[in-house]
Design an enzyme around this catalytic site. Structure first.
Site, PDB file in Angstrom:
ATOM      1  N   LYS A  12      22.579  14.819  23.440  1.00 25.04           N
ATOM      2  CA  LYS A  12      21.028  15.778  23.312  1.00 25.04           C
ATOM      3  C   LYS A  12      20.439  15.355  24.854  1.00 25.04           C
ATOM      4  O   LYS A  12      20.820  14.147  25.448  1.00 25.04           O
ATOM      5  CB  LYS A  12      20.434  15.368  22.185  1.00 25.04           C
ATOM      6  N   TYR A  52      20.676  26.299  15.610  1.00 26.48           N
ATOM      7  CA  TYR A  52      19.848  25.303  14.431  1.00 26.48           C
ATOM      8  C   TYR A  52      19.303  26.267  13.271  1.00 26.48           C
ATOM      9  O   TYR A  52      18.590  25.916  12.554  1.00 26.48           O
ATOM     10  CB  TYR A  52      19.011  24.519  14.664  1.00 26.48           C
ATOM     11  N   ASN A 115      17.608  11.691  18.678  1.00 24.20           N
ATOM     12  CA  ASN A 115      18.612  10.723  18.358  1.00 24.20           C
ATOM     13  C   ASN A 115      19.928  11.019  19.080  1.00 24.20           C
ATOM     14  O   ASN A 115      20.928  10.551  18.530  1.00 24.20           O
ATOM     15  CB  ASN A 115      18.663  10.999  16.746  1.00 24.20           C
ATOM     16  N   HIS A 118      24.385  15.260  18.418  1.00 23.90           N
ATOM     17  CA  HIS A 118      24.746  15.871  17.363  1.00 23.90           C
ATOM     18  C   HIS A 118      26.170  15.902  17.180  1.00 23.90           C
ATOM     19  O   HIS A 118      27.121  15.681  17.766  1.00 23.90           O
ATOM     20  CB  HIS A 118      24.231  17.478  17.683  1.00 23.90           C
ATOM     21  N   GLU A 129      30.518  26.232  15.183  1.00 21.41           N
ATOM     22  CA  GLU A 129      29.682  25.486  16.335  1.00 21.41           C
ATOM     23  C   GLU A 129      30.566  25.579  17.418  1.00 21.41           C
ATOM     24  O   GLU A 129      30.059  25.612  18.572  1.00 21.41           O
ATOM     25  CB  GLU A 129      29.060  24.072  15.736  1.00 21.41           C
TER      26      GLU A 129
HETATM   27  N1  UDP Z   1      15.238  16.318  12.684  1.00 22.02           N
HETATM   28  C1  UDP Z   1      13.905  15.974  13.108  1.00 22.02           C
HETATM   29  N2  UDP Z   1      13.167  15.613  11.985  1.00 22.02           N
HETATM   30  C2  UDP Z   1      13.703  15.433  10.646  1.00 22.02           C
HETATM   31  C3  UDP Z   1      15.059  15.884  10.596  1.00 22.02           C
HETATM   32  C4  UDP Z   1      15.778  16.034  11.426  1.00 22.02           C
HETATM   33  O1  UDP Z   1      13.557  16.117  14.301  1.00 22.02           O
HETATM   34  O2  UDP Z   1      12.735  15.315   9.750  1.00 22.02           O
HETATM   35  C5  UDP Z   1      16.237  16.896  13.747  1.00 22.02           C
HETATM   36  C6  UDP Z   1      17.044  15.627  14.294  1.00 22.02           C
HETATM   37  O3  UDP Z   1      17.259  15.761  15.807  1.00 22.02           O
HETATM   38  C7  UDP Z   1      18.394  16.000  13.670  1.00 22.02           C
HETATM   39  C8  UDP Z   1      18.426  17.651  13.566  1.00 22.02           C
HETATM   40  O4  UDP Z   1      16.952  17.862  13.472  1.00 22.02           O
HETATM   41  O5  UDP Z   1      19.611  15.540  14.527  1.00 22.02           O
HETATM   42  C9  UDP Z   1      19.124  18.280  12.548  1.00 22.02           C
HETATM   43  O6  UDP Z   1      18.942  17.821  11.423  1.00 22.02           O
HETATM   44  P1  UDP Z   1      20.100  17.358  10.380  1.00 22.02           P
HETATM   45  O7  UDP Z   1      19.550  16.833   8.926  1.00 22.02           O
HETATM   46  O8  UDP Z   1      21.148  18.272  10.315  1.00 22.02           O
HETATM   47  O9  UDP Z   1      20.547  15.857  11.069  1.00 22.02           O
HETATM   48  P2  UDP Z   1      22.019  15.559  11.759  1.00 22.02           P
HETATM   49  O10 UDP Z   1      23.044  16.377  11.173  1.00 22.02           O
HETATM   50  O11 UDP Z   1      21.750  15.856  13.195  1.00 22.02           O
HETATM   51  O12 UDP Z   1      22.215  14.009  11.127  1.00 22.02           O
HETATM   52 MG    MG Z   2      23.204  18.264  10.780  1.00 24.79          MG
END
Ligand code: UDP
Ligand code: MG
Length: 136
Positions: A12, A52, A115, A118, A129
């Site tokens: 990212k 997303y 974070n 992805h 994807e």
């Molecule tokens: N995210 C965020 N706030 C939240 C939860 C998620 O900004 O409270 C962002 C974070 O960058 C995350 C992405 O949204 O990686 C997608 O969320 P997901 O729950 O799919 O998490 P991941 O699969 O990336 O662990």
């Molecule tokens: Mg996810």
């Protein structure tokens, strides 16, 4: 029985910006992933919204899409035995604060939104994807 899978990984903007691209790719390789395809791109916010879409009702959706399109990203197709789950394990929890020692998000993640990586969450979504970024 072998179960070789492919999964989509994204480095990212927060990580690309800090020049962590090569370090993170080394971590994948050292953990047995083969990088089948990779490209560094910057996407439009509309593309991020498409990518997303599953999160469109979430309160963080708009910021998330703005963020993913805010700078260059590296998208990769990773291959390994049980790649989807293995990549999720190596990435660590969504919130770096909750991520286990030794995971990419623990090591590099700044916050729940920044974070660093992805990873697809299922074999089915991995296919979708991968096609999103690499089907032409
Ligand atoms: N995210 C965020 N706030 C939240 C939860 C998620 O900004 O409270 C962002 C974070 O960058 C995350 C992405 O949204 O990686 C997608 O969320 P997901 O729950 O799919 O998490 P991941 O699969 O990336 O662990
Ligand atoms: Mg996810």
């Amino acid at each position: 029985m072998s179960n070789v899978e492919q999964t989509l990984s994204i480095i990212k903007p927060d990580a690309v910006e800090r020049n962590l691209e090569n370090e993170i790719k080394e971590i994948f390789k050292n953990n047995g992933f083969i990088i089948l395809e990779e490209k560094k791109i910057q996407i439009e916010k509309l593309e991020a919204e498409k990518f997303y879409k599953v999160h469109e009702t979430k309160p963080f959706y708009n910021d998330l899409c703005a963020y993913l399109s805010s700078g260059p990203i590296v998208v990769m197709v990773l291959e390994k035995e049980n790649a989807v789950l293995e990549n999720r394990k190596l990435m660590g929890a969504t919130n770096p604060k909750d991520a286990e020692e030794g995971t990419i998000r623990k090591k590099y993640g700044i916050s729940i939104d920044k974070n660093s990586v992805h990873g697809s969450d299922s074999v089915e979504n991995a296919r979708i994807e991968i096609d999103f970024f690499f089907k032409d």
